[in-house]
Scaffold this motif. Structure first.
Motif, PDB file in Angstrom:
ATOM      1  N   MET A   1     -38.362 -24.688 -12.054  1.00  0.00           N
ATOM      2  CA  MET A   1     -37.887 -25.389 -10.873  1.00  0.00           C
ATOM      3  C   MET A   1     -36.370 -25.150 -10.775  1.00  0.00           C
ATOM      4  N   LYS A   2     -35.934 -24.678  -9.624  1.00  0.00           N
ATOM      5  CA  LYS A   2     -34.523 -24.350  -9.437  1.00  0.00           C
ATOM      6  C   LYS A   2     -33.619 -25.565  -9.645  1.00  0.00           C
ATOM      7  N   LEU A   3     -34.053 -26.718  -9.201  1.00  0.00           N
ATOM      8  CA  LEU A   3     -33.230 -27.919  -9.397  1.00  0.00           C
ATOM      9  C   LEU A   3     -32.991 -28.187 -10.880  1.00  0.00           C
ATOM     10  N   GLN A   4     -33.996 -27.982 -11.699  1.00  0.00           N
ATOM     11  CA  GLN A   4     -33.829 -28.199 -13.135  1.00  0.00           C
ATOM     12  C   GLN A   4     -32.806 -27.225 -13.706  1.00  0.00           C
ATOM     13  N   LYS A   5     -32.847 -25.992 -13.250  1.00  0.00           N
ATOM     14  CA  LYS A   5     -31.886 -24.997 -13.728  1.00  0.00           C
ATOM     15  C   LYS A   5     -30.470 -25.365 -13.279  1.00  0.00           C
ATOM     16  N   ASP A   6     -30.324 -25.782 -12.031  1.00  0.00           N
ATOM     17  CA  ASP A   6     -29.008 -26.164 -11.511  1.00  0.00           C
ATOM     18  C   ASP A   6     -28.419 -27.344 -12.295  1.00  0.00           C
ATOM     19  N   VAL A   7     -29.249 -28.340 -12.570  1.00  0.00           N
ATOM     20  CA  VAL A   7     -28.790 -29.502 -13.344  1.00  0.00           C
ATOM     21  C   VAL A   7     -28.420 -29.065 -14.757  1.00  0.00           C
ATOM     22  N   ASP A   8     -29.239 -28.212 -15.356  1.00  0.00           N
ATOM     23  CA  ASP A   8     -28.966 -27.749 -16.716  1.00  0.00           C
ATOM     24  C   ASP A   8     -27.620 -27.032 -16.792  1.00  0.00           C
ATOM     25  N   GLU A   9     -27.345 -26.172 -15.840  1.00  0.00           N
ATOM     26  CA  GLU A   9     -26.067 -25.457 -15.824  1.00  0.00           C
ATOM     27  C   GLU A   9     -24.898 -26.426 -15.692  1.00  0.00           C
ATOM     28  N   LEU A  10     -25.014 -27.414 -14.826  1.00  0.00           N
ATOM     29  CA  LEU A  10     -23.946 -28.399 -14.647  1.00  0.00           C
ATOM     30  C   LEU A  10     -23.732 -29.218 -15.916  1.00  0.00           C
ATOM     31  N   ILE A  11     -24.817 -29.702 -16.501  1.00  0.00           N
ATOM     32  CA  ILE A  11     -24.712 -30.520 -17.714  1.00  0.00           C
ATOM     33  C   ILE A  11     -24.042 -29.734 -18.831  1.00  0.00           C
ATOM     34  N   LYS A  12     -24.384 -28.475 -18.971  1.00  0.00           N
ATOM     35  CA  LYS A  12     -23.773 -27.650 -20.020  1.00  0.00           C
ATOM     36  C   LYS A  12     -22.274 -27.457 -19.763  1.00  0.00           C
ATOM     37  N   LYS A  13     -21.883 -27.326 -18.499  1.00  0.00           N
ATOM     38  CA  LYS A  13     -20.455 -27.233 -18.167  1.00  0.00           C
ATOM     39  C   LYS A  13     -19.725 -28.536 -18.481  1.00  0.00           C
ATOM     40  N   MET A  14     -20.447 -29.654 -18.393  1.00  0.00           N
ATOM     41  CA  MET A  14     -19.855 -30.970 -18.627  1.00  0.00           C
ATOM     42  C   MET A  14     -19.869 -31.356 -20.104  1.00  0.00           C
ATOM     43  N   GLY A  15     -20.367 -30.482 -20.961  1.00  0.00           N
ATOM     44  CA  GLY A  15     -20.329 -30.781 -22.388  1.00  0.00           C
ATOM     45  C   GLY A  15     -21.666 -31.018 -23.044  1.00  0.00           C
ATOM     46  N   GLY A  16     -22.739 -30.998 -22.293  1.00  0.00           N
ATOM     47  CA  GLY A  16     -24.065 -31.136 -22.883  1.00  0.00           C
ATOM     48  C   GLY A  16     -24.751 -32.446 -22.558  1.00  0.00           C
ATOM     49  N   TYR A  17     -25.992 -32.494 -22.953  1.00  0.00           N
ATOM     50  CA  TYR A  17     -26.831 -33.653 -22.665  1.00  0.00           C
ATOM     51  C   TYR A  17     -26.478 -34.834 -23.557  1.00  0.00           C
ATOM     52  N   TRP A  18     -26.691 -36.027 -23.025  1.00  0.00           N
ATOM     53  CA  TRP A  18     -26.575 -37.248 -23.818  1.00  0.00           C
ATOM     54  C   TRP A  18     -27.814 -37.360 -24.704  1.00  0.00           C
ATOM     55  N   THR A  19     -27.849 -38.362 -25.546  1.00  0.00           N
ATOM     56  CA  THR A  19     -29.048 -38.622 -26.346  1.00  0.00           C
ATOM     57  C   THR A  19     -30.154 -39.125 -25.413  1.00  0.00           C
ATOM     58  N   PRO A  20     -31.417 -38.997 -25.833  1.00  0.00           N
ATOM     59  CA  PRO A  20     -32.501 -39.487 -24.985  1.00  0.00           C
ATOM     60  C   PRO A  20     -32.351 -40.961 -24.598  1.00  0.00           C
ATOM     61  N   SER A  21     -31.935 -41.793 -25.534  1.00  0.00           N
ATOM     62  CA  SER A  21     -31.803 -43.220 -25.191  1.00  0.00           C
ATOM     63  C   SER A  21     -30.671 -43.451 -24.193  1.00  0.00           C
ATOM     64  N   GLN A  22     -29.606 -42.678 -24.289  1.00  0.00           N
ATOM     65  CA  GLN A  22     -28.519 -42.801 -23.310  1.00  0.00           C
ATOM     66  C   GLN A  22     -28.984 -42.338 -21.930  1.00  0.00           C
ATOM     67  N   MET A  23     -29.760 -41.263 -21.892  1.00  0.00           N
ATOM     68  CA  MET A  23     -30.267 -40.776 -20.605  1.00  0.00           C
ATOM     69  C   MET A  23     -31.256 -41.754 -19.999  1.00  0.00           C
ATOM     70  N   LEU A  24     -32.093 -42.361 -20.825  1.00  0.00           N
ATOM     71  CA  LEU A  24     -33.026 -43.363 -20.321  1.00  0.00           C
ATOM     72  C   LEU A  24     -32.273 -44.561 -19.762  1.00  0.00           C
ATOM     73  N   THR A  25     -31.243 -44.982 -20.461  1.00  0.00           N
ATOM     74  CA  THR A  25     -30.423 -46.096 -19.981  1.00  0.00           C
ATOM     75  C   THR A  25     -29.787 -45.757 -18.632  1.00  0.00           C
ATOM     76  N   ALA A  26     -29.299 -44.520 -18.492  1.00  0.00           N
ATOM     77  CA  ALA A  26     -28.707 -44.089 -17.222  1.00  0.00           C
ATOM     78  C   ALA A  26     -29.759 -44.098 -16.116  1.00  0.00           C
ATOM     79  N   LEU A  27     -30.975 -43.649 -16.415  1.00  0.00           N
ATOM     80  CA  LEU A  27     -32.048 -43.667 -15.424  1.00  0.00           C
ATOM     81  C   LEU A  27     -32.367 -45.085 -14.981  1.00  0.00           C
ATOM     82  N   VAL A  28     -32.480 -45.987 -15.928  1.00  0.00           N
ATOM     83  CA  VAL A  28     -32.779 -47.387 -15.608  1.00  0.00           C
ATOM     84  C   VAL A  28     -31.660 -47.982 -14.743  1.00  0.00           C
TER      85      VAL A  28
END
Length: 91
Positions: A1-28
Motif C-alpha cells: 500500500m503506497k500510504l504505508q510506504k509514504d508513512v514509513d519513509e517519513l517516520i524513518k526521516k523523523m528518527g524511527g518508530y516509537w515502541t508499540p505501546s507508545q504508538m497504541l497510546t498515540a492511536l487512542v
C-alpha cells in the motif's frame, strides 16, 4: 500500500518508530480527539468543522499505519479480509 510506504519513509526521516505501546497510546489519543469532533457534529461539544474532522481522521489513519508498519502488516490485505468477513457473516 503506497500510504504505508509514504508513512514509513517519513517516520524513518523523523528518527524511527516509537515502541508499540507508545504508538497504541498515540492511536487512542487520536481516536479521543476524533470522538470530540464527532460530538461537535451531533451538537454535544464545540463547533463542528469539516476540516477538523478530516484532520482527525487523517491523524487516526497515520497512527494506525505506524502500528501496521511496525508489525509488517499489509493493511490493504487486512482490510480486504475484513470486508470478506463482513460480506459473508452479516449479509
Amino acid at each position: 500500500m503506497k500510504l504505508q510506504k509514504d508513512v514509513d519513509e517519513l517516520i524513518k526521516k523523523m528518527g524511527g518508530y516509537w515502541t508499540p505501546s507508545q504508538m497504541l497510546t498515540a492511536l487512542v489519543e487520536e481516536v479521543g480527539e476524533l470522538a470530540d469532533v464527532i460530538l461537535s457534529f451531533e451538537g454535544v461539544k464545540g463547533k463542528k468543522s469539516r476540516a477538523k474532522l478530516e484532520e482527525e481522521l487523517g491523524d487516526v489513519l497515520f497512527a494506525l499505519i505506524c502500528i501496521a508498519n511496525y508489525f509488517e502488516v499489509d493493511l490493504e490485505s487486512a482490510l480486504r479480509q475484513t470486508i470478506r468477513k463482513y460480506s459473508t457473516r452479516d449479509l
